[in-house]
Structures are given as structure tokens and as C-alpha cells.
Design a protein around this motif. Structure first.
Motif, PDB file in Angstrom:
ATOM      1  N   PRO A  28       8.322  -0.443 -13.404  1.00 34.96           N
ATOM      2  CA  PRO A  28       8.931  -0.542 -12.068  1.00 34.96           C
ATOM      3  C   PRO A  28       7.932  -0.983 -10.998  1.00 34.96           C
ATOM      4  O   PRO A  28       8.309  -1.709 -10.069  1.00 34.96           O
ATOM      5  CB  PRO A  28       9.442   0.878 -11.790  1.00 34.96           C
ATOM      6  N   LEU A  29       6.671  -0.599 -11.148  1.00 31.58           N
ATOM      7  CA  LEU A  29       5.691  -1.010 -10.147  1.00 31.58           C
ATOM      8  C   LEU A  29       5.410  -2.512 -10.222  1.00 31.58           C
ATOM      9  O   LEU A  29       5.186  -3.172  -9.212  1.00 31.58           O
ATOM     10  CB  LEU A  29       4.398  -0.210 -10.308  1.00 31.58           C
ATOM     11  N   VAL A  72      -4.420  -4.502  -8.751  1.00 35.97           N
ATOM     12  CA  VAL A  72      -3.524  -3.362  -8.879  1.00 35.97           C
ATOM     13  C   VAL A  72      -3.856  -2.696 -10.207  1.00 35.97           C
ATOM     14  O   VAL A  72      -3.836  -3.349 -11.244  1.00 35.97           O
ATOM     15  CB  VAL A  72      -2.054  -3.809  -8.858  1.00 35.97           C
ATOM     16  N   ARG A  73      -4.216  -1.428 -10.150  1.00 36.59           N
ATOM     17  CA  ARG A  73      -4.505  -0.693 -11.387  1.00 36.59           C
ATOM     18  C   ARG A  73      -3.298   0.170 -11.706  1.00 36.59           C
ATOM     19  O   ARG A  73      -2.993   1.112 -10.984  1.00 36.59           O
ATOM     20  CB  ARG A  73      -5.722   0.204 -11.199  1.00 36.59           C
ATOM     21  N   LEU A  74      -2.632  -0.160 -12.804  1.00 31.30           N
ATOM     22  CA  LEU A  74      -1.423   0.572 -13.166  1.00 31.30           C
ATOM     23  C   LEU A  74      -1.714   1.549 -14.293  1.00 31.30           C
ATOM     24  O   LEU A  74      -2.602   1.324 -15.102  1.00 31.30           O
ATOM     25  CB  LEU A  74      -0.338  -0.408 -13.599  1.00 31.30           C
ATOM     26  N   GLU A  75      -0.915   2.613 -14.335  1.00 31.02           N
ATOM     27  CA  GLU A  75      -1.039   3.567 -15.423  1.00 31.02           C
ATOM     28  C   GLU A  75      -0.632   2.890 -16.719  1.00 31.02           C
ATOM     29  O   GLU A  75       0.180   1.972 -16.713  1.00 31.02           O
ATOM     30  CB  GLU A  75      -0.124   4.775 -15.186  1.00 31.02           C
ATOM     31  N   ARG A  76      -1.156   3.399 -17.822  1.00 35.07           N
ATOM     32  CA  ARG A  76      -0.739   2.853 -19.112  1.00 35.07           C
ATOM     33  C   ARG A  76       0.483   3.600 -19.608  1.00 35.07           C
ATOM     34  O   ARG A  76       0.513   4.091 -20.718  1.00 35.07           O
ATOM     35  CB  ARG A  76      -1.871   2.988 -20.120  1.00 35.07           C
ATOM     36  N   ASP A  77       1.499   3.711 -18.797  1.00 30.57           N
ATOM     37  CA  ASP A  77       2.706   4.416 -19.245  1.00 30.57           C
ATOM     38  C   ASP A  77       3.933   3.769 -18.624  1.00 30.57           C
ATOM     39  O   ASP A  77       3.869   2.676 -18.070  1.00 30.57           O
ATOM     40  CB  ASP A  77       2.625   5.905 -18.883  1.00 30.57           C
ATOM     41  N   ALA A 126       0.789  -1.234   0.000  1.00 33.91           N
ATOM     42  CA  ALA A 126       0.000   0.000   0.000  1.00 33.91           C
ATOM     43  C   ALA A 126       0.828   1.295   0.000  1.00 33.91           C
ATOM     44  O   ALA A 126       0.509   2.217  -0.752  1.00 33.91           O
ATOM     45  CB  ALA A 126      -0.977  -0.016   1.163  1.00 33.91           C
ATOM     46  N   PRO A 127       1.922   1.379   0.813  1.00 32.58           N
ATOM     47  CA  PRO A 127       2.640   2.662   0.847  1.00 32.58           C
ATOM     48  C   PRO A 127       3.137   3.082  -0.535  1.00 32.58           C
ATOM     49  O   PRO A 127       3.154   4.266  -0.851  1.00 32.58           O
ATOM     50  CB  PRO A 127       3.820   2.386   1.788  1.00 32.58           C
ATOM     51  N   THR A 128       3.545   2.117  -1.359  1.00 27.56           N
ATOM     52  CA  THR A 128       4.061   2.467  -2.679  1.00 27.56           C
ATOM     53  C   THR A 128       2.945   2.567  -3.721  1.00 27.56           C
ATOM     54  O   THR A 128       2.903   3.483  -4.526  1.00 27.56           O
ATOM     55  CB  THR A 128       5.097   1.409  -3.131  1.00 27.56           C
ATOM     56  N   LEU A 129       2.043   1.585  -3.699  1.00 22.32           N
ATOM     57  CA  LEU A 129       1.016   1.555  -4.744  1.00 22.32           C
ATOM     58  C   LEU A 129      -0.105   2.558  -4.477  1.00 22.32           C
ATOM     59  O   LEU A 129      -0.787   2.994  -5.403  1.00 22.32           O
ATOM     60  CB  LEU A 129       0.425   0.144  -4.872  1.00 22.32           C
ATOM     61  N   GLN A 130      -0.309   2.871  -3.203  1.00 20.67           N
ATOM     62  CA  GLN A 130      -1.341   3.825  -2.803  1.00 20.67           C
ATOM     63  C   GLN A 130      -2.710   3.467  -3.386  1.00 20.67           C
ATOM     64  O   GLN A 130      -3.131   2.340  -3.286  1.00 20.67           O
ATOM     65  CB  GLN A 130      -0.896   5.242  -3.165  1.00 20.67           C
ATOM     66  N   GLN A 131      -3.348   4.463  -4.021  1.00 19.35           N
ATOM     67  CA  GLN A 131      -4.733   4.207  -4.450  1.00 19.35           C
ATOM     68  C   GLN A 131      -4.816   3.225  -5.615  1.00 19.35           C
ATOM     69  O   GLN A 131      -5.911   2.847  -6.027  1.00 19.35           O
ATOM     70  CB  GLN A 131      -5.458   5.525  -4.753  1.00 19.35           C
ATOM     71  N   ARG A 132      -3.673   2.799  -6.130  1.00 19.71           N
ATOM     72  CA  ARG A 132      -3.702   1.800  -7.213  1.00 19.71           C
ATOM     73  C   ARG A 132      -4.119   0.419  -6.686  1.00 19.71           C
ATOM     74  O   ARG A 132      -4.472  -0.468  -7.445  1.00 19.71           O
ATOM     75  CB  ARG A 132      -2.327   1.656  -7.849  1.00 19.71           C
TER      76      ARG A 132
END
Ligand code: ADP
Ligand code: ZN
Ligand code: ZN
Length: 763
Positions: free
Chosen positions: A733-734, A723-728, A695-701
Motif C-alpha cells: 500500500p505504501l 523510501v525505506r519500506l518494511e519487508r512485509d 512525509a505525513p504518511t511515510l514518516q521516518q521512512r
């Protein structure tokens, strides 16, 4: 990339005499790195990148594959020797290895796991020809009369007579000049005895022939010219070719019966003219039969077919034949792993199908996306074809990432079917529902049968009833291993768990209250088959679902019977909705649209739309308009309206809106993580710990942990995360961070036994 790079002779570095040499080897385990071995001098001249080797891991030895050769000893472990080199020539090309690496990276799995999926087990080391024995009619029997004479002499040898009759069951029409050859294995499969066969051979009734197989059937000859395209089809082809000059991927959105296959054939022919190969992907084996015939009639024996129903030897055979003689491969997702040497085009037919996704085990790859990666390595083009594009692909097309070509016109101007919606709630009030069958649907079926036409009905549940219940106390029998109710199957009179497969006899008394009043609840395909028979006692009704299709060849037998009009009504699960093309089907029905729409999943509406559109596509081709009836309790649901209007764009916009609001794909890249353990307490502890790590790194993802709808399968409790990741660029790294934390979780006391699995782009 050119041929040279794709050819097997790619060893970038070779063994160098006088130096200590090392090989990095892919081993078939879920290890997140390659293992390094020293190369003994005796094997030095044989090692090369892409060759298979035997290596020790712990106390065992495995077949691995050389990825790199170099002179850097590993730093933190004592290096062991390679034990043997298995290949004379490399088994995989550099392009394949690069593809594996991309898949492992993107889908968060090991190279070893990709290797296991990619290489057929039977890959040969040194090739020795395989042979197979066939049985055929003895040449001394040259007419019907002589055959009947023979049968008469066998009247008292029941087993021999049965064997002869069974031989003829494989023969469409006896041709005495060229008697049909039936594989001995196949002939003896049933109750036949080998003794009866020897007797028939001795009596000169049957004879045995041994043939060398290459199982490759290279006998098919081209018999037809490529089709002449309609104006609309030709235009689509031209647009596709023009777009391929600018984009790697083109989406062909072509309505059902627009003749997409003809467009594909044309594009493939173009590749062959350029000396390149084509790969034609289909989501399921079942769909290959109709297409094989069509491709072979145009291209003859350069068409190879590859799928998982083939045994290992057969698959290995095709694997080795891909550089030649095959120039066109038709196959399911695993055919992406064949060693193409000059691939020019990949066609992904029915690109929206979720069965393109490998669910288990890793690599959990999507064949469409894996195809796009592979094509980039070959500088090849990808054509995605479908009547109902996936939201992801249509999004990519509208964003300009893929080219888009639309084929809106049906070939020969066949009319689209008329779609009627039946409001089940209202019909029930009017007492016009008979179980799951509305009076309107029954009337329409009756009319179709009266006109000697065929009917396809879709019901999404197999078995007789999804559950049974005690009428006195309400008790519902459930699986002891999984958190689901047991499905009643009338065939066999059993209660079956659809998650783990365990079965038990149907209860006769309730275990809770001892009442004998046990009732079946809900409607599966088996029950629909029975109920339809009551309404249409004269009709020939058949069922097509996982159970009916389990026996070998059952699927093609049922479809064959339907095509030859030996079946009037075909009722089944989604197996009946696929791109099958039957001339005399005038009515298609969806018995319970609500079961699709209400499924608790963000893709439920997309899947419902696809399925209902696919069902509609089954009704009325060629010269008559078909009709479709959809039964639902929610006639005002916008998805139902959009199906009725056949409004793909409207549907796409509606979905996009919802996906955006909840930040689902295509607005994010979804990764799902599942934890499993027998003890609910251990599982909960693991899930909470993982949340603290992430959670501390991924936060609201990060969403979760949450329990899936079925939260216990095969005696293991389940907890999930999304885990919802950005499309970029952030995603990579996440993803690595996620994998590191999962590894860390396993190191914690008491949690090493928690199973974890990761699914990128889950379906
Ligand atoms: P789709 O895959 O788009 O649903 P098909 O490729 O199955 O459509 O074509 C529908 C029907 O029309 C098939 O029976 C096909 O043989 C026929 N057809 C389509 N295009 C042509 C053509 N150019 N020439 C002859 N027949 C065609
Ligand atoms: Zn009871
Ligand atoms: Zn179960």
C-alpha cells in the motif's frame, strides 16, 4: 502449473456473437491502466488474449496486446474500435502475462513498459523466410597453388585482390572441399566495393550462395558427454536436488574454479530427462561465448542464445523457436521474457552482478528477482550461483528462505592465490611509487613476464586521466551539461563527459588565465597502458575497457588474443575481472583499491569485495598457485583484510552489521525517487512539494530531498528521495501511495514538466 496453462491457447473468454464485446489492451505507453476497446464483428473470430492488435490512442495508432476480453463497457470514456488483429496465434502466454503483471506491480511501472522490454520489435505477423547471401571460394579452386595463381592474376586489380584477402581474413584455415561461407554484408562492410565482388564472381574466383535463414544455427552437434563430476561436485549436486524438493531457490556458494559450470550442466541434463526446459542467465553478453561452447559441446543444437546484440529479426526468430526446437536458453536478462512452455530450472550465474539490474528505462527490474517470480509461475526451481553471493541472497539463504549449498573445494585442488597488500602511503614515503605503480608490483610483473606468464591489471577508470587542470590557476574544465569534470582521452586527444558523452578538443590554453600549462591528473586505463609500456618496452600490452571494446567483435578479439598469448599484460576496467578463465595468468593486480572503497554509496564495500575477489580469481588456475597484489592507501580497512583472507562469511557479517545500523537492504526495501528539471528553482519547488505530500504518511521512512553526487546530467538538475519500506505486507500500500502522490505532483500548476522516475531495489 502445467503445460496446458502455459500453452498459447489460453483465451479465457472468447468473442461471443450477438453481444457487445470489449478487449482490455496493453499499450506501449507509461499508462497506469489498460485501455478498453470494442471489438468489431468482423474481427470477432480473430481476437484472443495474448494476440497483438492495432489500436487508436488519441490521434495515433499503436501496437498493443489483448489482456482480457469481456462484456463491460468502460464507464468514463467513449469506446473506440480495435483497428486490426495482427497475430494468428497469441504472441504471449498466460504465464508471461502474469509475470508482466507481477513485474509492473513490484517495480512500479506500467504493463506497457514491461511489454516494450519483453517483446522483440521484429515479432512477425505472418512468417516469411529470411534469406541471406554468402560469399565463398569458387569450387574450381581446389588447392593452395590454384589460389596463388588466382592472386597473381589479380595483381593489377587492387580492389579485387583486397577483397579476396579480406575473404581469407574470415577463414581460419582454407578447406577447399568445403569452402568457408562469409556473409556478403560482412565482407563488404569495410572499404570493399560491390563491383570488385561482381568481378571476382565473373572470373570464377568467388561465388554467391543464398541461404534461408532461420538465423538459428542448428548445426552444432553434441560432441562430448556431460562431465564426470568430482566427489565434491556430485555431493553439491545431490544437495541441490534434495533442497529443490523443499525450496524454490537454492544458492550455490562455490569458490572460483570449483567447477560450478559442471554442476549446472548436470542439473540441466536432469531437466531435459524430465522433458523440461532450462534457462541459463548470465549478467553480460561478453561472458556468453565461453559458456556457449561448453553447453553446445554437451547438448548440441537444442541450446539457443538470446541477447541484445542480436538484431530484431534474430531475436524474433529465437522468440518463436523457444517452445521448440530450443530446450535450453542461454541469455542475458531479457531472455526471461521468452515464451517458455515447460520451464523446469533457471540458473542465475554470477548472481551478485549488479548488471543484472536494468537501470533505464522502466521496467527497472533485477533479473535474479524477476527469475524467481517467473519460476514460481512455472513451478520451476532457481539456482543462484556465485563465488561471492550478494548480501541479499546470502541473507535470504541464512534466514532459511533459500537453500544453501557450499562448494569450497577447487576442482583438482588448485591452490587459492596468495594475496599481498601494498601500502601505497608507505611506499610513497620510501619513494617506491612510480605514478600508480609500486615497485613491488613492477617487480612481480617483471618476474611473471620473465617466466613467460601473463598478467591482468584492474583499474576502475577509463580514459587517460579523470581530469586535466591548469597548473597556474587551478582551473578544471567541466561539462557544460553535467556537473562533472571532463575525462581526457589520449585516443582522439579529446576531453569527454562520461555522463552525457559530449566531447571537446583538449585545451591548449587555459580559458581563465591563458596559461599553456595544462596538466593531466590521475590515472585511467589508457595512461596505465602507456606507463606500463615504459617499464616493459618488450611486453605486449593491451587494454580492455568500454572504449577498446566499442568496435564490433573487439571484445572477443582482445580476449582471443590474450587466450592465445599474443598479449602479455591486459589492463582494463571491470571487464577484465569477470569470470574468464585463462590458464597462463599468474599475477593479477588491483591498481587502486581506494577508488572502489571510497565510492559514496552503501553498496560500495560490497562491490569492492566482489571485484577484488573476482580479480583474485583470475590468477593461477590449473596446477600453479597465482598471486594477487592489491595497492591501497588504507591497508587496515577491514574489507581489504577480508579479501586477503578470502573470508566471505566475515565480510557478510561485517556488512550485515552496517546495513542493520543504517536500515539499508536487506533490512529494508529501498525505493529511490528521482526528480529532474532544467530549472533549479522549479526542481527545488517540486522536491519540497513532494516531501510535503509524502512525509505525513511515510514518516521516518522518507529521506530527502537530497542532491546526488552528480546533481546535473544533460542539462537537468536532479533531486533524490529514498523510501525505506518494511519487508512485509505494509510495503505494497505504501508503494501505491507513493505512485499516487507522484501523479498528484504532476497535476500541480507549474510542475507538470518535472520528470520523475522510480527505482525499486536500486543498485
Ligand atoms: P567456476 O565456474 O566455479 O569458477 P569452472 O566451472 O569454470 O569453475 O571450472 C574450473 C575449471 O575446472 C574449468 O577449466 C573446468 O573445465 C574444470 N573442471 C571443473 N570441474 C570439472 C570436471 N568435473 N571435469 C573436468 N573438468 C572440470
Ligand atoms: Zn589557468
Ligand atoms: Zn556531460
Amino acid at each position: 502449473m502445467n503445460n496446458e496453462q502455459a500453452s498459447p491457447a489460453v483465451a479465457a473468454a472468447a468473442w461471443t456473437p450477438g453481444q457487445v464485446n470489449f478487449a482490455d489492451v496493453i499499450v506501449p505507453l507509461a499508462l497506469n491502466r489498460l485501455l478498453t476497446y470494442s471489438i468489431p464483428a468482423a474481427l470477432g473470430y480473430r481476437v484472443a488474449v495474448g494476440k497483438r492488435v492495432t489500436v487508436p490512442v488519441g490521434k495515433k495508432s499503436y501496437t498493443g496486446l489483448i489482456r482480457h476480453i469481456h462484456c463491460h463497457p468502460p464507464e468514463n470514456y467513449a469506446v473506440k474500435d480495435l483497428l486490426a488483429v495482427l497475430d494468428d496465434c497469441p504472441s504471449v502466454t498466460e504465464i508471461q502475462l502474469l509475470h508482466w503483471e507481477q513485474l509492473a506491480e513490484y517495480y512500479l511501472c506500467s504493463m506497457g513498459e514491461v511489454m516494450k522490454a519483453a517483446l522483440p520489435n521484429g515479432l512477425r505477423t505472418a512468417f516469411r523466410p529470411l534469406t541471406e547471401t554468402y560469399v565463398r571460394l569458387h569450387p574450381s579452386i581446389s588447392s593452395e597453388e590454384e589460389l596463388h595463381g588466382c592472386l597473381d592474376t589479380l595483381k593489377r586489380a587492387a580492389k579485387q585482390e583486397a577483397l579476396l584477402l579480406s575473404y581469407f581474413s574470415f577463414v581460419e584455415e582454407p578447406d577447399f572441399a568445403h569452402p568457408h561461407e562469409v556473409p556478403k554484408k560482412q565482407l563488404l562492410q569495410g572499404v570493399q566495393t560491390a563491383a570488385a565482388l561482381s568481378a571476382c564472381v565473373k572470373k570464377n574466383i568467388l561465388e554467391l550462395v543464398t541461404r534461408e535463414t532461420g538465423r538459428l544455427d542448428l548445426s552444432a552437434a553434441a560432441s562430448k558427454a556431460a562431465p564426470v563430476l568430482s566427489v565434491a561436485q556430485q555431493q553439491a549436486c545431490d544437495e541441490i536436488n534434495a533442497l529443490f524438493r523443499k525450496k524454490n531457490v537454492v544458492l550455490l556458494h562455490g569458490v572460483t574454479a570449483s567447477g560450478k559450470t559442471e554442476v549446472y550442466i548436470n542439473l540441466i541434463a536432469e531437466q531435459l530427462r524430465l522433458g523440461r526446459q532450462a534457462l541459463y542467465l548470465l549478467p553480460e553478453i561478453a561472458l556468453t561465448t565461453q559458456i556457449i561452447d561448453r553447453l553446445q559441446s554437451v547438448f548440441g543444437n537444442i541450446v539457443g542464445v538470446y541477447h541484445s546484440k542480436y538484431n530484431n529479426n534474430e531475436r524474433a526468430e529465437i522468440y518463436h523457436a523457444v517452445p521448440s526446437p530450443y530446450r535450453i536458453i542461454l541469455g542475458v536478462r531479457s531472455s526471461l521474457f521468452l515464451p517458455f512452455d515447460n520451464l523446469g530450472l533457471i540458473i542465475v550465474d554470477e548472481e551478485h552482478e549488479t548488471s543484472y539490474k536494468q537501470y533505464d528505462p522502466a521496467p527497472r527490474y533485477h533479473a535474479r528477482d524477476a527469475a524467481i517470480m517467473l519460476a514460481q509461475l512455472h513451478r520451476a526451481s532457481v539456482l543462484l550461483g556465485t563465488a561471492t553471493p550478494s548480501i541479499e541472497s546470502y541473507y535470504n539463504a541464512s534466514a532459511g528462505k533459500y537453500g544453501l549449498v557450499t562448494l569450497a573445494e577447487r576442482y583438482h585442488h588448485v591452490q587459492p592465490p596468495a594475496i599481498a597488500i601494498v601500502n601505497v602511503v608507505r611506499e610513497r614515503k620510501r619513494k617506491k611509487m612510480h605514478g600508480l605503480l609500486s615497485q613491488s608490483l613492477l617487480d612481480a610483473i617483471g618476474e611473471a613476464l620473465g617466466r613467460n606468464e601473463q598478467v591482468i591489471l584492474f583499474q576502475n577508470r577509463r580514459g587517460y586521466s579523470p581530469f586535466v587542470q591548469c597548473a597556474e590557476c587551478g582551473h578544471i574544465p567541466r561539462c557544460t551539461q553535467c556537473s562533472v569534470s571532463l575525462t581526457y582521452h589520449k585516443r582522439g586527444n579529446v576531453l569527454l563527459c562520461h555522463y552525457c558523452g559530449t566531447s571537446q578538443p583538449l585545451l591548449t590554453v587555459c580559458p581563465e588565465c591563458k596559461s599553456a600549462n595544462i596538466q593531466t591528473k590521475g590515472f585511467g586505463t589508457e595512461r596505465m597502458e602507456d606507463e606500463l609500456q615504459l617499464f616493459f618496452p618488450q611486453a605486449r600490452i593491451a587494454r580492455l575497457d568500454l572504449d577498446a571494446a566499442r568496435a564490433k567483435h573487439a571484445y572477443s578479439r582482445i580476449l582471443g588474443n590474450f587466450a592465445q598469448r599474443r598479449i602479455d599484460i591486459l589492463v582494463g576496467t571491470q571487464m577484465v575481472t569477470k569470470g574468464l578463465d585463462f590458464e597462463h595468468v599468474s599475477l593479477a593486480g588491483v591498481l587502486n583499491a581506494d577508488a572502489l572503497l571510497n565510492f559514496p554509496d552503501f553498496r560500495a564495500h560490497e562491490r569492492s569485495f566482489h571485484l577484488m575477489m573476482q580479480v583474485s580469481g583470475r590468477a593461477g588456475r590449473k596446477d600453479k598457485q597465482g598471486s594477487v597484489i592489491i595497492q591501497t592507501m588504507q591497508p587496515d580497512n577491514p574489507v581489504i583484510h577480508l579479501v586477503q583472507e578470502a573470508d566471505y562469511n566475515g565480510f557478510f557479517n561485517l556488512q550485515l552489521h552496517e546495513r542493520k545500523e543504517f536500515h539499508f537492504p536487506p533490512y529494508s526495501r529501498l525505493v529511490s525517487v528521482t526528480l529532474r528539471h532544467r530549472q533549479p528553482d522549479t526542481l527545488q519547488q517540486a522536491a519540497e512539494t513532494l516531501r510535503h505530500l509524502l512525509a505525513p504518511t511515510l514518516q521516518q521512512r522518507l529521506t530527502g530531498p537530497f542532491q546526488p553526487v552528480v546533481n546535473r546530467i544533460q542539462d537537468r538538475y536532479l533531486a533524490c528521495f529514498w523510501v525505506r519500506l518494511e519487508r512485509d505486507a505494509n510495503a505494497r500500500p505504501l508503494k501505491h501511495f507513493l505512485m499516487e502522490q507522484l501523479a498528484a505532483l504532476h497535476q500541480l500548476p507549474g510542475l507538470s514538466g518535472v520528470e520523475t522516475s522510480v527505482d525499486v531495489d536500486p543498485m
